[in-house]
Design a protein around this motif. Structure first.
Motif, PDB file in Angstrom:
ATOM      1  N   SER A   1       0.828  -1.205   0.000  1.00 29.17           N
ATOM      2  CA  SER A   1       0.000   0.000   0.000  1.00 29.17           C
ATOM      3  C   SER A   1       0.861   1.253   0.000  1.00 29.17           C
ATOM      4  N   VAL A   2       0.370   2.261  -0.670  1.00 30.49           N
ATOM      5  CA  VAL A   2       0.986   3.583  -0.643  1.00 30.49           C
ATOM      6  C   VAL A   2      -0.075   4.587  -0.224  1.00 30.49           C
ATOM      7  N   SER A   3       0.366   5.718   0.241  1.00 28.84           N
ATOM      8  CA  SER A   3      -0.536   6.756   0.714  1.00 28.84           C
ATOM      9  C   SER A   3      -0.012   8.107   0.251  1.00 28.84           C
ATOM     10  N   ILE A   4      -0.849   8.847  -0.440  1.00 31.72           N
ATOM     11  CA  ILE A   4      -0.492  10.207  -0.842  1.00 31.72           C
ATOM     12  C   ILE A   4      -1.056  11.149   0.212  1.00 31.72           C
ATOM     13  N   SER A   5      -0.280  12.149   0.574  1.00 29.21           N
ATOM     14  CA  SER A   5      -0.823  13.153   1.493  1.00 29.21           C
ATOM     15  C   SER A   5      -0.776  14.510   0.814  1.00 29.21           C
ATOM     16  N   TYR A   6      -1.794  15.285   1.098  1.00 26.20           N
ATOM     17  CA  TYR A   6      -1.918  16.616   0.515  1.00 26.20           C
ATOM     18  C   TYR A   6      -2.711  17.491   1.468  1.00 26.20           C
ATOM     19  N   TYR A   7      -2.483  18.788   1.363  1.00 29.62           N
ATOM     20  CA  TYR A   7      -3.247  19.771   2.121  1.00 29.62           C
ATOM     21  C   TYR A   7      -4.353  20.286   1.218  1.00 29.62           C
ATOM     22  N   PHE A   8      -5.598  20.232   1.684  1.00 28.38           N
ATOM     23  CA  PHE A   8      -6.658  20.800   0.852  1.00 28.38           C
ATOM     24  C   PHE A   8      -7.197  22.062   1.501  1.00 28.38           C
ATOM     25  N   ASP A   9      -7.551  23.002   0.635  1.00 26.10           N
ATOM     26  CA  ASP A   9      -8.045  24.286   1.138  1.00 26.10           C
ATOM     27  C   ASP A   9      -9.323  24.741   0.455  1.00 26.10           C
ATOM     28  N   GLU A  10      -9.793  24.003  -0.541  1.00 28.17           N
ATOM     29  CA  GLU A  10     -11.078  24.292  -1.182  1.00 28.17           C
ATOM     30  C   GLU A  10     -11.838  22.979  -1.281  1.00 28.17           C
ATOM     31  N   PHE A  11     -13.087  22.990  -0.797  1.00 30.04           N
ATOM     32  CA  PHE A  11     -13.886  21.771  -0.804  1.00 30.04           C
ATOM     33  C   PHE A  11     -15.357  22.133  -0.648  1.00 30.04           C
ATOM     34  N   ASN A  12     -16.209  21.164  -0.939  1.00 29.25           N
ATOM     35  CA  ASN A  12     -17.609  21.243  -0.578  1.00 29.25           C
ATOM     36  C   ASN A  12     -18.085  19.840  -0.260  1.00 29.25           C
ATOM     37  N   PHE A  13     -19.375  19.691   0.051  1.00 29.56           N
ATOM     38  CA  PHE A  13     -19.895  18.383   0.409  1.00 29.56           C
ATOM     39  C   PHE A  13     -20.912  17.930  -0.618  1.00 29.56           C
ATOM     40  N   GLY A  14     -20.900  16.617  -0.899  1.00 26.83           N
ATOM     41  CA  GLY A  14     -21.850  16.033  -1.833  1.00 26.83           C
ATOM     42  C   GLY A  14     -23.138  15.652  -1.127  1.00 26.83           C
ATOM     43  N   ASP A  15     -24.054  15.085  -1.896  1.00 27.02           N
ATOM     44  CA  ASP A  15     -25.371  14.717  -1.377  1.00 27.02           C
ATOM     45  C   ASP A  15     -25.320  13.671  -0.273  1.00 27.02           C
ATOM     46  N   ASN A  16     -24.286  12.850  -0.266  1.00 31.15           N
ATOM     47  CA  ASN A  16     -24.155  11.803   0.746  1.00 31.15           C
ATOM     48  C   ASN A  16     -23.091  12.145   1.784  1.00 31.15           C
ATOM     49  N   ASP A  17     -22.855  13.426   2.003  1.00 27.51           N
ATOM     50  CA  ASP A  17     -21.880  13.933   2.978  1.00 27.51           C
ATOM     51  C   ASP A  17     -20.444  13.592   2.640  1.00 27.51           C
ATOM     52  N   GLU A  18     -20.162  13.179   1.403  1.00 23.85           N
ATOM     53  CA  GLU A  18     -18.779  12.969   1.011  1.00 23.85           C
ATOM     54  C   GLU A  18     -18.119  14.338   0.811  1.00 23.85           C
ATOM     55  N   LEU A  19     -16.867  14.420   1.183  1.00 22.03           N
ATOM     56  CA  LEU A  19     -16.126  15.667   1.049  1.00 22.03           C
ATOM     57  C   LEU A  19     -15.518  15.709  -0.351  1.00 22.03           C
ATOM     58  N   ILE A  20     -15.841  16.735  -1.100  1.00 19.73           N
ATOM     59  CA  ILE A  20     -15.356  16.873  -2.470  1.00 19.73           C
ATOM     60  C   ILE A  20     -14.232  17.904  -2.475  1.00 19.73           C
ATOM     61  N   VAL A  21     -13.007  17.428  -2.697  1.00 20.10           N
ATOM     62  CA  VAL A  21     -11.830  18.292  -2.702  1.00 20.10           C
ATOM     63  C   VAL A  21     -11.762  19.010  -4.038  1.00 20.10           C
ATOM     64  N   LYS A  22     -11.722  20.352  -3.978  1.00 19.25           N
ATOM     65  CA  LYS A  22     -11.668  21.189  -5.183  1.00 19.25           C
ATOM     66  C   LYS A  22     -10.259  21.701  -5.468  1.00 19.25           C
ATOM     67  N   HIS A  23      -9.418  21.801  -4.429  1.00 16.15           N
ATOM     68  CA  HIS A  23      -8.033  22.242  -4.603  1.00 16.15           C
ATOM     69  C   HIS A  23      -7.209  21.724  -3.441  1.00 16.15           C
ATOM     70  N   ALA A  24      -6.023  21.209  -3.753  1.00 22.23           N
ATOM     71  CA  ALA A  24      -5.123  20.694  -2.724  1.00 22.23           C
ATOM     72  C   ALA A  24      -3.687  20.958  -3.155  1.00 22.23           C
ATOM     73  N   ILE A  25      -2.779  20.896  -2.197  1.00 28.96           N
ATOM     74  CA  ILE A  25      -1.353  21.079  -2.470  1.00 28.96           C
ATOM     75  C   ILE A  25      -0.630  19.812  -2.025  1.00 28.96           C
ATOM     76  N   MET A  26       0.157  19.266  -2.926  1.00 31.07           N
ATOM     77  CA  MET A  26       0.888  18.019  -2.686  1.00 31.07           C
ATOM     78  C   MET A  26       1.816  18.153  -1.489  1.00 31.07           C
ATOM     79  N   CYS A  27       1.931  17.068  -0.706  1.00 29.93           N
ATOM     80  CA  CYS A  27       2.830  17.032   0.447  1.00 29.93           C
ATOM     81  C   CYS A  27       3.894  15.942   0.268  1.00 29.93           C
ATOM     82  N   GLU A  28       3.471  14.665   0.180  1.00 28.79           N
ATOM     83  CA  GLU A  28       4.408  13.550   0.024  1.00 28.79           C
ATOM     84  C   GLU A  28       3.639  12.289  -0.303  1.00 28.79           C
TER      85      GLU A  28
END
Length: 175
Positions: free
Chosen positions: A107-134
Motif C-alpha cells: 500500500s501507498v498513501s499520498i498526502s496533501y493539504y486541501f483548502d477548497e472543498f464542498n460536500f456532496g449529497d451523501n456527505d462525502e467531502l469533495i476536494v476542489k483544490h489541494a497542495i501536494m505534500c508527500e
C-alpha cells in the motif's frame, strides 16, 4: 480557511515496468489516488485538483519525516483519471525493496493539504483544490488522522446544515 492535511491510502499497484534497477536505485510506478470516486476516507478528488509546487517529493515510510525511502514524481493521468507516481527507492533501502518484492508492503498513501472543498449529497467531502505534500509506503490501509479530519469536517458540515435549516424555519415563520 486553514488547510487540512489528508493522507489518502490506496493499494500499491505496480506498473508494467515493475521494479527496475536504475543507477543503483529501484523504480516503480503506482497509482496513488483516483479522481471522481469516493475513497475509503469519504473524500472525492474532483478531477485534477492537486497542485504541485515542485517536481520531486519525498517518498517516506508511514508519513514519517525521519524515514526517507526515496523520491517521487507524481502527475495526473487524464486517461486513468488518477494520480500516478514514479517512485524511486534509494539503493541503501534494500530491505524495503525486498519487502515490496515479497509482498510484505502493498500500500501507498499520498498526502496533501486541501483548502477548497464542498460536500456532496451523501456527505462525502469533495476536494476542489489541494497542495501536494508527500507519498508514503504504508503497512496498513487505514489512517486515523485522515479519519479524524474527515469526522471534524463532517461535524462542521452538519452544523452548517442545521444553521441553514433553522434560518429557513425563521424566514418561513415571517413570510
Amino acid at each position: 480557511m486553514k488547510k487540512k492535511l489528508v493522507e489518502n491510502i490506496t493499494s500499491l499497484q505496480l506498473g508494467k515496468n515493475d521494479l527496475s534497477k536504475s543507477e543503483g536505485d529501484f523504480k516503480f510506478n503506482a497509482i496513488v489516488a483516483h479522481a471522481d470516486i469516493v475513497n475509503d476516507n469519504g473524500f472525492i478528488l474532483d478531477g485534477d485538483v492537486i497542485e504541485f509546487e515542485r517536481e520531486k517529493y519525498p517518498f517516506l515510510f508511514n508519513h514519517s519525516d525521519n524515514e526517507l525511502l526515496g523520491e517521487v514524481r507524481t502527475h495526473f493521468d487524464d486517461t486513468q483519471r488518477a494520480y500516478v507516481s514514479e517512485i524511486t527507492i534509494y539503493e541503501s533501502k534494500s530491505d524495503i525493496i525486498k519487502a515490496i518484492k515479497n509482498g510484505v508492503y502493498d500500500s501507498v498513501s499520498i498526502s496533501y493539504y486541501f483548502d477548497e472543498f464542498n460536500f456532496g449529497d451523501n456527505d462525502e467531502l469533495i476536494v476542489k483544490h489541494a497542495i501536494m505534500c508527500e507519498v508514503s509506503l504504508v503497512s496498513v490501509g487505514a489512517d486515523r488522522d485522515a479519519k479524524i479530519v474527515a469526522n471534524e469536517l463532517k461535524e462542521e458540515h452538519r452544523a452548517t446544515i442545521m444553521a441553514e435549516n433553522k434560518l429557513r424555519e425563521i424566514k418561513k415563520a415571517y413570510e
